[in-house]
Scaffold this motif. Structure first.
Motif, PDB file in Angstrom:
ATOM      1  N   GLU A  82     -20.633  26.644  73.147  1.00 27.15           N
ATOM      2  CA  GLU A  82     -20.178  27.173  71.863  1.00 27.15           C
ATOM      3  C   GLU A  82     -18.741  27.687  71.981  1.00 27.15           C
ATOM      4  OE1 GLU A  82     -21.680  30.382  68.526  1.00 27.15           O
ATOM      5  OE2 GLU A  82     -22.309  30.656  70.586  1.00 27.15           O
ATOM      6  N   SER A  83     -17.937  27.305  71.007  1.00 24.78           N
ATOM      7  CA  SER A  83     -16.564  27.788  70.938  1.00 24.78           C
ATOM      8  C   SER A  83     -16.488  28.934  69.931  1.00 24.78           C
ATOM      9  CB  SER A  83     -15.614  26.678  70.503  1.00 24.78           C
ATOM     10  OG  SER A  83     -15.613  25.636  71.444  1.00 24.78           O
ATOM     11  N   VAL A  84     -15.769  29.975  70.282  1.00 22.01           N
ATOM     12  CA  VAL A  84     -15.604  31.129  69.412  1.00 22.01           C
ATOM     13  C   VAL A  84     -14.162  31.129  68.908  1.00 22.01           C
ATOM     14  CG1 VAL A  84     -15.691  33.641  69.249  1.00 22.01           C
ATOM     15  CG2 VAL A  84     -17.332  32.427  70.704  1.00 22.01           C
ATOM     16  N   PHE A  85     -14.029  31.221  67.589  1.00 25.17           N
ATOM     17  CA  PHE A  85     -12.715  31.205  66.963  1.00 25.17           C
ATOM     18  C   PHE A  85     -12.443  32.537  66.275  1.00 25.17           C
ATOM     19  CE2 PHE A  85     -13.827  26.726  67.187  1.00 25.17           C
ATOM     20  CZ  PHE A  85     -12.639  26.157  67.615  1.00 25.17           C
ATOM     21  N   GLU A  86     -11.168  32.877  66.219  1.00 23.62           N
ATOM     22  CA  GLU A  86     -10.712  34.042  65.473  1.00 23.62           C
ATOM     23  C   GLU A  86      -9.929  33.514  64.274  1.00 23.62           C
ATOM     24  OE1 GLU A  86      -7.913  37.942  66.281  1.00 23.62           O
ATOM     25  OE2 GLU A  86      -7.682  36.176  67.537  1.00 23.62           O
ATOM     26  N   GLU A  87     -10.235  34.024  63.089  1.00 26.07           N
ATOM     27  CA  GLU A  87      -9.521  33.596  61.892  1.00 26.07           C
ATOM     28  C   GLU A  87      -8.470  34.630  61.535  1.00 26.07           C
ATOM     29  OE1 GLU A  87     -12.279  32.730  58.777  1.00 26.07           O
ATOM     30  OE2 GLU A  87     -12.858  30.843  59.700  1.00 26.07           O
ATOM     31  N   ILE A  88      -7.249  34.175  61.395  1.00 28.65           N
ATOM     32  CA  ILE A  88      -6.130  35.051  61.060  1.00 28.65           C
ATOM     33  C   ILE A  88      -5.583  34.613  59.708  1.00 28.65           C
ATOM     34  CG2 ILE A  88      -3.855  35.853  61.746  1.00 28.65           C
ATOM     35  CD1 ILE A  88      -4.654  35.066  64.623  1.00 28.65           C
ATOM     36  N   THR A  89      -5.532  35.557  58.779  1.00 28.34           N
ATOM     37  CA  THR A  89      -4.990  35.281  57.462  1.00 28.34           C
ATOM     38  C   THR A  89      -3.629  35.952  57.343  1.00 28.34           C
ATOM     39  OG1 THR A  89      -7.207  35.253  56.531  1.00 28.34           O
ATOM     40  CG2 THR A  89      -5.402  35.480  54.989  1.00 28.34           C
ATOM     41  N   SER A  90      -2.641  35.202  56.887  1.00 25.70           N
ATOM     42  CA  SER A  90      -1.322  35.788  56.667  1.00 25.70           C
ATOM     43  C   SER A  90      -0.861  35.445  55.260  1.00 25.70           C
ATOM     44  CB  SER A  90      -0.317  35.288  57.700  1.00 25.70           C
ATOM     45  OG  SER A  90      -0.160  33.903  57.588  1.00 25.70           O
ATOM     46  N   GLN A  91      -0.037  36.338  54.702  1.00 27.47           N
ATOM     47  CA  GLN A  91       0.459  36.154  53.349  1.00 27.47           C
ATOM     48  C   GLN A  91       1.966  36.334  53.330  1.00 27.47           C
ATOM     49  OE1 GLN A  91      -1.380  38.454  50.298  1.00 27.47           O
ATOM     50  NE2 GLN A  91      -3.350  38.422  51.321  1.00 27.47           N
ATOM     51  N   VAL A  92       2.591  35.652  52.409  1.00 27.13           N
ATOM     52  CA  VAL A  92       4.017  35.815  52.185  1.00 27.13           C
ATOM     53  C   VAL A  92       4.261  35.726  50.679  1.00 27.13           C
ATOM     54  CG1 VAL A  92       4.540  33.356  52.486  1.00 27.13           C
ATOM     55  CG2 VAL A  92       6.311  35.041  52.893  1.00 27.13           C
ATOM     56  N   VAL A  93       5.197  36.522  50.192  1.00 29.37           N
ATOM     57  CA  VAL A  93       5.590  36.455  48.790  1.00 29.37           C
ATOM     58  C   VAL A  93       7.000  35.893  48.735  1.00 29.37           C
ATOM     59  CG1 VAL A  93       6.066  37.767  46.694  1.00 29.37           C
ATOM     60  CG2 VAL A  93       4.096  38.339  48.093  1.00 29.37           C
ATOM     61  N   ILE A  94       7.196  34.880  47.910  1.00 27.75           N
ATOM     62  CA  ILE A  94       8.478  34.201  47.792  1.00 27.75           C
ATOM     63  C   ILE A  94       9.047  34.499  46.409  1.00 27.75           C
ATOM     64  CG2 ILE A  94       9.638  31.965  47.834  1.00 27.75           C
ATOM     65  CD1 ILE A  94       7.120  30.961  49.426  1.00 27.75           C
ATOM     66  N   SER A  95      10.300  34.953  46.389  1.00 28.52           N
ATOM     67  CA  SER A  95      10.967  35.162  45.106  1.00 28.52           C
ATOM     68  C   SER A  95      11.918  33.996  44.862  1.00 28.52           C
ATOM     69  CB  SER A  95      11.729  36.486  45.090  1.00 28.52           C
ATOM     70  OG  SER A  95      12.821  36.447  45.975  1.00 28.52           O
ATOM     71  N   CYS A  96      11.968  33.541  43.634  1.00 24.67           N
ATOM     72  CA  CYS A  96      12.817  32.405  43.286  1.00 24.67           C
ATOM     73  C   CYS A  96      13.832  32.842  42.238  1.00 24.67           C
ATOM     74  CB  CYS A  96      11.971  31.260  42.746  1.00 24.67           C
ATOM     75  SG  CYS A  96      10.760  30.693  43.938  1.00 24.67           S
ATOM     76  N   GLY A  97      15.070  32.469  42.467  1.00 23.30           N
ATOM     77  CA  GLY A  97      16.151  32.800  41.557  1.00 23.30           C
ATOM     78  C   GLY A  97      17.391  32.025  41.957  1.00 23.30           C
ATOM     79  N   LYS A  98      18.484  32.310  41.299  1.00 20.15           N
ATOM     80  CA  LYS A  98      19.731  31.589  41.555  1.00 20.15           C
ATOM     81  C   LYS A  98      20.472  32.242  42.721  1.00 20.15           C
ATOM     82  CE  LYS A  98      23.602  29.707  39.015  1.00 20.15           C
ATOM     83  NZ  LYS A  98      24.265  29.700  37.715  1.00 20.15           N
ATOM     84  N   GLY A  99      20.725  31.471  43.765  1.00 24.85           N
ATOM     85  CA  GLY A  99      21.453  31.978  44.917  1.00 24.85           C
ATOM     86  C   GLY A  99      20.654  32.989  45.709  1.00 24.85           C
ATOM     87  N   MET A 100      21.280  33.507  46.753  1.00 29.42           N
ATOM     88  CA  MET A 100      20.661  34.536  47.574  1.00 29.42           C
ATOM     89  C   MET A 100      21.720  35.536  47.986  1.00 29.42           C
ATOM     90  SD  MET A 100      18.712  34.265  51.189  1.00 29.42           S
ATOM     91  CE  MET A 100      19.922  35.004  52.258  1.00 29.42           C
ATOM     92  N   GLU A 101      21.373  36.812  47.918  1.00 26.77           N
ATOM     93  CA  GLU A 101      22.317  37.856  48.296  1.00 26.77           C
ATOM     94  C   GLU A 101      21.621  38.863  49.194  1.00 26.77           C
ATOM     95  OE1 GLU A 101      25.524  40.855  46.233  1.00 26.77           O
ATOM     96  OE2 GLU A 101      24.320  39.536  45.002  1.00 26.77           O
ATOM     97  N   ASP A 102      22.292  39.219  50.280  1.00 32.76           N
ATOM     98  CA  ASP A 102      21.777  40.215  51.204  1.00 32.76           C
ATOM     99  C   ASP A 102      22.347  41.565  50.795  1.00 32.76           C
ATOM    100  OD1 ASP A 102      20.848  41.714  53.282  1.00 32.76           O
ATOM    101  OD2 ASP A 102      21.650  40.429  54.860  1.00 32.76           O
ATOM    102  N   PHE A 103      21.503  42.463  50.325  1.00 32.14           N
ATOM    103  CA  PHE A 103      21.962  43.760  49.836  1.00 32.14           C
ATOM    104  C   PHE A 103      22.323  44.714  50.966  1.00 32.14           C
ATOM    105  CE2 PHE A 103      19.193  42.424  46.208  1.00 32.14           C
ATOM    106  CZ  PHE A 103      20.241  42.135  45.375  1.00 32.14           C
ATOM    107  N   ARG A 104      21.959  44.395  52.209  1.00 33.49           N
ATOM    108  CA  ARG A 104      22.334  45.236  53.341  1.00 33.49           C
ATOM    109  C   ARG A 104      23.780  45.032  53.738  1.00 33.49           C
ATOM    110  NH1 ARG A 104      17.770  43.061  57.158  1.00 33.49           N
ATOM    111  NH2 ARG A 104      18.533  41.218  56.116  1.00 33.49           N
ATOM    112  N   ASP A 105      24.383  43.909  53.380  1.00 34.60           N
ATOM    113  CA  ASP A 105      25.735  43.568  53.801  1.00 34.60           C
ATOM    114  C   ASP A 105      26.742  44.037  52.745  1.00 34.60           C
ATOM    115  OD1 ASP A 105      27.527  40.453  54.389  1.00 34.60           O
ATOM    116  OD2 ASP A 105      27.987  42.499  54.950  1.00 34.60           O
ATOM    117  N   ASN A 106      27.540  45.037  53.049  1.00 35.27           N
ATOM    118  CA  ASN A 106      28.542  45.533  52.120  1.00 35.27           C
ATOM    119  C   ASN A 106      29.926  45.035  52.459  1.00 35.27           C
ATOM    120  OD1 ASN A 106      26.685  47.030  50.657  1.00 35.27           O
ATOM    121  ND2 ASN A 106      26.810  48.731  52.073  1.00 35.27           N
ATOM    122  N   ALA A 107      30.017  44.037  53.329  1.00 34.52           N
ATOM    123  CA  ALA A 107      31.323  43.540  53.757  1.00 34.52           C
ATOM    124  C   ALA A 107      32.108  42.918  52.609  1.00 34.52           C
ATOM    125  CB  ALA A 107      31.143  42.513  54.872  1.00 34.52           C
TER     126      ALA A 107
END
Length: 121
Positions: free
Chosen positions: A93-118
């Motif tokens: 018998e093989s024993v398996f572990e099930e791992i569930t992961s989630q991600v939320v994706i936001s969609c919009g025009k372009g991408m901006e990193d708010f941490r970068d104030n350069a």
């Protein structure tokens, strides 16, 4: 480079005028409410899970990455991975572990990193 800096300044000034909700996503698994705004910012609010009365249950989390314009929609993706546990498995018998992961994706025009104030210097 000057064109980019001017665009960032105009974009940030436009964001501060009228902000409205453009996308909503409820995640019942984690008990969170994802709010996308017309400013391109995503805010996550922890909410009490049923059977309690829906209410904010903690401090809000502000996303570090956003969009130049408003958030168009939010998508929740979930994956399930089955991993073999070798020290608990036997020849019969093989024993398996099930791992569930989630991600939320936001969609919009372009991408901006708010941490970068350069771009604002």
């Amino acid at each position: 480079k000057q064109w980019y800096q001017r665009r960032v300044r105009v974009s940030r000034r436009r964001r501060s005028e009228n902000v409205r909700v453009t996308a909503l996503l409820s995640n019942p698994t984690t008990g969170s409410l994802w709010i996308g705004s017309s400013a391109g910012v995503v805010v996550v609010l922890p909410v009490a899970r049923p059977p309690l009365t829906p209410r904010i249950a903690g401090p809000a989390f502000l996303g570090y990455v956003g969009h130049y314009d408003g958030v168009r929609y939010l998508i929740r993706a979930q994956s399930l991975v089955r991993r073999l546990i070798p020290h608990q498995s036997t020849a019969e018998e093989s024993v398996f572990e099930e791992i569930t992961s989630q991600v939320v994706i936001s969609c919009g025009k372009g991408m901006e990193d708010f941490r970068d104030n350069a771009g604002l210097r």
